[in-house]
Design an enzyme around this catalytic site. Structure first.
Site, PDB file in Angstrom:
ATOM      1  CB  THR A 165      -1.121   0.009   1.300  1.00  0.00           C
ATOM      2  OG1 THR A 165      -0.233   0.468   2.730  1.00  0.00           O
ATOM      3  CG2 THR A 165      -2.259  -1.140   1.760  1.00  0.00           C
ATOM      4  CD  GLU A 166       0.050   6.575  -3.152  1.00  0.00           C
ATOM      5  OE1 GLU A 166      -0.148   8.057  -2.534  1.00  0.00           O
ATOM      6  OE2 GLU A 166      -0.652   5.977  -3.200  1.00  0.00           O
TER       7      GLU A 166
END
Length: 216
Positions: free
Chosen positions: A55-56
């Protein structure tokens, strides 16, 4: 490559589309799922495929969306959707997450789009409308940093206009970066030199679809 036509089903629902993408992610891949529709892919990954989700906002080892008692308000993906964690999950600074994205450490990025061009240009951060709120986030980093970019979107807009176009009219996120396009009516391989090739169709024949998209 021979196009597979599924004339008995389609267009695909959002969940069917997510399942189709999940099916095609190679086992052992490190994958980033973009905000919105791509997050659904996490719910359809096969456990023994050992796909590692990034995930970013700083997590590696994300699981499917959390529901009910599974929800932890501190455990969310980049789209602020509550998620679960898999054994061995790790957390890190936002800057480290972007270093992973920019450094070529992601095998696949799954992203949404407003438009994709025949040559694989991606437009997904702004429609360019005066009242539109630009939302580039990490899209440019993912589009250029991932080894393969899979895009998920509806093939046609509400006005009937195709979103797979000869040339994007919206501001570009990346040039010649899309590897494969997944839509409700068809899946395409995209090549910067030769353009799109129809892999699978859903509810429509390949010839009719190509004619509507002006690919012939």
């Amino acid at each position: 490559m021979t196009t597979v036509e599924h004339l008995d089903r389609g267009p695909l629902t959002r969940d069917e589309l997510a399942a189709t993408v999940a099916r095609d992610i190679p086992a052992g891949s490190v994958v980033n799922l973009g905000i919105g529709l791509p997050t659904k892919v996490a719910d359809y990954l096969v456990a023994d495929a050992e796909v590692l989700l990034h995930t970013e906002n700083g997590m590696l080892g994300m699981g499917p969306q959390a529901h009910g008692e599974e929800i932890d308000p501190d455990l969310i993906n980049a789209g602020k959707v509550p998620v679960t964690e898999l054994p061995g999950a790790a957390y890190f600074h936002h800057a480290d997450s972007f270093a992973m994205m920019r450094g070529g450490h992601l095998d696949v990025a799954v992203m949404g789009a407003f438009q994709v061009s025949y040559r694989g240009d991606l437009a997904n951060w702004s429609t360019g409308a005066p009242d539109a709120i630009p939302a580039v986030g990490g899209a440019m980093d993912l589009a250029i940093g991932a080894k393969a970019v899979f895009v998920m979107m509806s093939l046609f807009g509400k006005d009937g206009a195709a979103k797979l176009v000869a040339q994007c009219s919206y501001p570009l996120t990346g040039v010649h970066c899309v590897s494969r396009l997944y839509t409700d009516f068809a899946t395409f391989d995209v090549d910067a030199k030769t353009g799109p090739t129809v892999r699978e169709t859903f509810g429509v024949g390949a010839a009719d679809l190509a004619a509507r998209l002006k690919l012939t």
